[in-house]
Design an enzyme around this catalytic site. Structure first.
Site, PDB file in Angstrom:
ATOM      1  N   GLY A 289      -3.487  -0.803  24.297  1.00 56.41           N
ATOM      2  CA  GLY A 289      -2.636  -1.557  23.388  1.00 56.41           C
ATOM      3  C   GLY A 289      -1.672  -2.449  24.149  1.00 56.41           C
ATOM      4  O   GLY A 289      -1.992  -3.015  25.203  1.00 56.41           O
ATOM      5  N   SER A 290      -0.442  -2.554  23.632  1.00 56.22           N
ATOM      6  CA  SER A 290       0.510  -3.532  24.175  1.00 56.22           C
ATOM      7  C   SER A 290       0.990  -3.223  25.584  1.00 56.22           C
ATOM      8  O   SER A 290       1.568  -4.099  26.240  1.00 56.22           O
ATOM      9  CB  SER A 290       1.712  -3.657  23.239  1.00 56.22           C
ATOM     10  OG  SER A 290       1.314  -4.249  22.012  1.00 56.22           O
ATOM     11  N   THR A 291       0.794  -1.991  26.079  1.00 57.06           N
ATOM     12  CA  THR A 291       1.167  -1.730  27.477  1.00 57.06           C
ATOM     13  C   THR A 291       0.342  -2.602  28.423  1.00 57.06           C
ATOM     14  O   THR A 291       0.788  -2.917  29.528  1.00 57.06           O
ATOM     15  CB  THR A 291       0.960  -0.249  27.840  1.00 57.06           C
ATOM     16  OG1 THR A 291      -0.398   0.129  27.574  1.00 57.06           O
ATOM     17  CG2 THR A 291       1.888   0.654  27.034  1.00 57.06           C
TER      18      THR A 291
END
Length: 689
Positions: A289-291
Site C-alpha cells: 500500500g502507501s508505504t
C-alpha cells in the site's frame, strides 16, 4: 579268502584316500584362514570383541546481543525398556500407559520384543522421571540425553525455531545454523570378552567429538519483548489474524527485533499448529500500500522527474487507459506541490509521478531496492515477493505500483528498503547473526555488515526523509508522532481483493543518536470499521518506539521542533529553445530550477512548461531534443471548476496544458473531464460565469 582280503585292503585304501583328501582340504582351508586371508578373520574376531559407544556432543547456545541466553541444552532422562528383564509385561505396560504419551498396546509390543533394549519415551520431564522411578518397575531403566530448552519461552520463537527429539534443528535459526550449533558426536571404543567384561590392557580408544558453536544474535531481548507485547496489546483492540514488527538499525542492517503473532512456545511446539510456527516477517507477502510510496518518491527524486515544489493536481481520481484510480479522499486534494502529495498520501498525485518515469526506469528501482529477491537473512523458507514479469507490465500496472498495489513484498524486504533511505541511500543486507563463537579451536566467524548496493544518492535520501517527517508532523501519520523526536514515516492500507479485509501498516524512520532505526508494524487481515494504517498500525508504532527510545536512553529535544518549510517563491521560466542542452541546463539550475533532459540530441527543440510562465522555485523544467517527444507526453487534466479565469490559465500553463476561456468569472465547466490524461497539444475549453 584271498579275494576277501584283497577287497578289505581296497576298502581301507579307499577310506584312507578319502580321509587324506579331507585332511588336505582342511589343511588348505586352514592355510587360507590362518595365512592367506588372516587379516579378514582377525578383523571379524576383533569386531566381536570391540564395542563402540557414541558420545553425544553438546549443542551450542544462542545468545542475544547483550549475552542473554535464548536457547540452551539441559540434561534429560530417556525411558528405556530391557525386555529380557521384565517379569510381568502386562502389569508393566498398564503401569506405564498412565504416565507416558503412548498407548497400552504400543508399550506392550515394545517391552515384549526381541530387542536387548528399546526406547519408550525420550527426554521426559523431571517430574515424569521421578514418577516412573518411584514405581521401581523391573526392566525399566533410564539413560541421560541432552534436551533443548528455551528459557524465555515464547520470546523470539519465530526467529530461534526449535529442534526435534534427535536435537537436530527443525525450524528457524536452529535449522539454518544447525551445522554450527549441532557440533560433532565423539566415540568411545572398548575391547570386551564374551561375558561383556572389559579386557585388561585391551583396546581402549576415545575419538573426541566437538561441541556445537555458540551463536550471538543482533536481537535485543528487551526490544524483542516490547515488540511482542505491543502486538499482544493490539490484538485486544483490533480484529486481525496476526501481525509483524521489525526493528532494524539502518546503519548496519542489524535486526534488533523481529516479532510475529500468534506466538508459540518452542518448548512445547507440538502443542501448536504449524501455522503458528510461520515467521510471517519473512515467509509471507502482502501488498505494501502507501508505504511503497516512499520507494516511488525516492526513485522519482533521484531520476530528476520531480521535485518537492512541482505542482500536481488531484480531482479525486485519475484515468489511466480508461481505468479510474481514486484517491482515498473523495473530493481530492486539488492543486498541490509534490511535498503536499507525500504529506496527504494522494494516490492520483503518485500515479502522475510514477508515470513520469518510464517502465524500465521504475522497474529497475523496484529491483534495486531489493524487491523480488531474497534479502539474504538466512532463515528458512524466505519468500521473494511477487513482482509481475516485466513484459506483462503496462501503464495501469505501473500506475498502481506507484502507490503500492499490484505488487507483493515481504516485511523484511520493505524494512531493508526503507532502511536504505534512512542510511544515505545504501541498501544493507539484514543481519540477524553477528558472530559464531567457535571456541578455542579456531577464529570466530564474524558476520560483518554488508552493503548490497548504493540505490540512491545521499542527497536524495535526505530529501526523502524530510518529506516523510512532514507526514508525521502534519499529514496522514500524525498518530505516530512522539513529542521531541523528528520521526519520518508513512502509513499503508491495502484492501484484499473482493473482501472487506485489510492489511494495515506503518513504517517509520526514528533518530537514535548517531544512527536511524527503522520500525515497521503490520497488522494482517483486519476486519471491522477501524482498519486504516493511521488508526491501527501507527499507534502500535508510537507506543513501541516510545518504549525503545526510553530503553536506549535517547532523550527528546523539545526546544528544536521540526517544521517543514515550503518555498513559495516563483520564477519566470526563460526561453531555452535553440540553446544547447549543456548551456540550457546550466542556466536553469543557476536560476533555481530542476532540469530533466529528454532525448539524445544536443539542441533544445522544445520545453515544458513554456517560456514566460511563472513557476515554483526548484520546480522541474523538461527539455526535449525532439518536438515529437514532448507531444507524446500525457498530462493529467486538473479540475478547473471553481477557479477564477486567470488562476485556471496559470494552473494550466504550469501543467503544460492549453486552455481557452469562454465568458468571465469562475470556471463552471470544462471540455475535458478532470483526471483524464491528454497530450500537451490538445486544447481544453473552459466555460466561465
Amino acid at each position: 579268502m584271498q579275494q576277501f582280503e584283497e577287497s578289505k585292503k581296497n576298502r581301507i585304501i579307499f577310506y584312507f584316500a578319502i580321509i587324506f583328501i579331507l585332511f588336505i582340504i582342511l589343511a588348505l582351508r586352514l592355510v587360507w584362514i590362518q595365512v592367506i586371508n588372516s587379516a579378514e578373520y582377525e578383523h571379524k574376531a576383533l569386531n566381536q570383541r570391540i564395542k563402540e559407544f557414541v558420545v553425544n556432543s553438546e549443542r551450542g547456545i544462542i545468545y542475544d546481543n547483550t549475552g542473554r541466553k535464548l536457547a540452551v541444552s539441559l540434561p534429560a532422562k530417556t525411558v528405556v525398556a530391557l525386555p529380557d528383564n521384565i517379569i510381568n509385561p502386562e502389569k508393566t505396560a498398564a503401569e506405564l500407559t498412565d504416565l507416558l504419551d503412548i498407548s497400552y498396546n504400543t508399550i506392550y509390543r515394545r517391552i515384549t520384543s526381541d530387542a536387548a533394549a528399546i526406547f519408550l519415551q525420550r527426554k521426559v520431564s523431571n517430574e515424569l522421571y521421578e514418577q516412573i522411578e518411584a514405581k521401581n518397575l523391573k526392566g525399566i531403566t533410564f539413560t541421560e540425553e541432552s534436551k533443548r530448552y528455551y528459557p524465555e519461552g515464547e520470546l523470539a520463537s519465530h526467529i530461534i525455531g526449535f529442534t526435534g527429539v534427535d536435537n537436530n534443528g527443525l525450524s528457524g535459526l536452529e535449522l539454518s545454523y544447525n551445522n554450527y550449533l549441532s557440533g560433532k558426536a565423539g566415540k568411545m571404543i572398548i575391547e570386551r570378552d564374551a561375558q561383556g567384561k572389559t579386557i585388561p590392557n585391551g583396546i581402549r580408544e576415545a575419538v573426541p567429538g566437538r561441541d556445537g558453536y555458540n551463536v550471538h544474535l543482533t536481537i535485543d531481548e528487551v526490544i524483542q519483548y516490547m515488540a511482542e507485547k505491543e502486538l499482544k496489546n493490539a490484538a485486544e483492540k483490533f480484529d486481525f489474524s496476526g501481525g509483524s514488527v521489525i526493528v532494524m538499525d539502518s546503519s548496519n542492517g542489524d535486526l534488533l527485533a523481529m516479532a510475529n503473532t500468534p506466538l508459540y512456545n518452542p518448548n512445547q511446539f507440538g502443542d501448536y499448529s504449524e501455522e503458528s510456527w510461520r515467521n510471517r516477517a519473512i515467509n509471507d507477502v502482502f501488498e505494501p500500500g502507501s508505504t511503497f510510496k516512499i520507494i516511488t518518491a525516492a526513485a522519482a527524486l533521484e531520476e530528476g522527474v520531480i521535485t518537492e515544489n512541482d505542482i500536481l493536481t488531484d480531482p479525486g481520481h485519475i484515468y489511466v487507459e480508461n481505468e479510474e484510480i481514486n484517491c482515498w479522499s473523495n473530493r481530492g486534494h486539488r492543486s498541490q506541490t509534490f511535498a503536499e502529495v507525500v504529506k496527504n498520501s494522494c494516490n492520483p498525485g503518485f500515479v502522475e509521478v510514477g508515470l513520469k518515469m518510464d517502465k524500465e526506469t521504475f522497474y529497475s528501482y523496484i529491483k534495486a531496492f531489493g524487491f523480488g529477491e531474497q534479502s539474504g537473512i538466512r532463515l528458512p523458507a524466505e519468500a521473494r515477493g511477487i513482482i509481475p514479469e516485466y513484459d506483462r507490465i503496462g501503464p495501469v500496472e505501473l500506475a498502481t505500483f506507484s502507490f503500492g498495489h499490484g505488487i507483493s513484498v515481504t516485511p523484511i524486504q520493505l524494512a531493508a528498503a526503507i532502511s536504505s533511505v534512512a542510511n544515505g541511500g545504501k541498501l544493507m543486507q539484514p543481519r540477524l547473526v553477528k558472530e559464531v563463537d567457535t571456541g578455542s579451536r579456531s577464529e570466530n566467524i564474524i558476520n560483518e555488515p554488508q552493503i548490497v548496493r548504493q540505490v540512491i544518492s545521499k542527497s536524495t535520501a535526505d530529501k526523502t526523509k524530510e518529506l516523510l517527517k512532514q507526514v508525521v508532523e502534519s499529514g496522514t501519520g500524525t498518530q505516530a508522532a512522539i513529542e521531541g523526536y523528528e520521526i519520518g514515516g508513512k502509513t499503508g492500507t491495502a484492501k484484499h481483493y473482493n473482501e472487506d479485509i485489510y492489511d494495515s501498516s506503518f513504517i517509520g524512520i526514528v533518530p537514535a543518536g548517531d544512527r536511524d532505526l527503522v520500525v515497521l508494524t503490520i497488522l494482517y487481515d483486519i476486519k471491522g470499521e477501524t482498519y486504516y494504517g493511521s488508526q491501527t498500525a501507527a499507534p502500535v508504532f508510537k507506543n513501541l518506539t516510545a518504549n525503545i527510545l526510553n530503553y536506549l536512553n535517547i532523550k527528546p529535544d523539545t526546544k528544536d521542533e521540526f517544521s517543514y518549510q515550503n518555498n513559495d517563491q516563483e520564477i519566470e521560466i526563460p526561453n531555452l529553445i535553440g540553446e544547447s542542452f549543456l548551456n540550457a541546463e546550466t542556466s536553469l539550475r543557476e536560476q533555481g530550477f530542476n532540469v530533466k533532459l529528454i532525448g539524445d540530441g544536443k539542441i533544445v527543440k522544445d520545453q515544458l512548461p513554456a517560456a514566460g510562465i511563472e513557476s515554483n522555485y526548484n520546480s522541474t523544467v523538461w527539455l526535449f531534443s525532439e518536438k515529437e517527444a514532448k507531444e507524446e507526453i500525457l498530462i493529467a487534466v486538473p479540475d478547473f471548476r471553481g477557479l477564477q479565469g486567470n488562476a485556471a490559465v496559470k494552473l494550466a500553463e504550469q501543467k503544460g496544458l492549453k486552455v481557452t476561456l469562454s465568458g468571465s468569472g469562475k470556471v463552471i465547466g470544462q471540455s475535458v473531464y478532470p483526471g483524464r490524461r491528454i497530450k500537451s497539444t490538445n486544447q481544453i475549453n473552459l466555460k466561465l460565469r
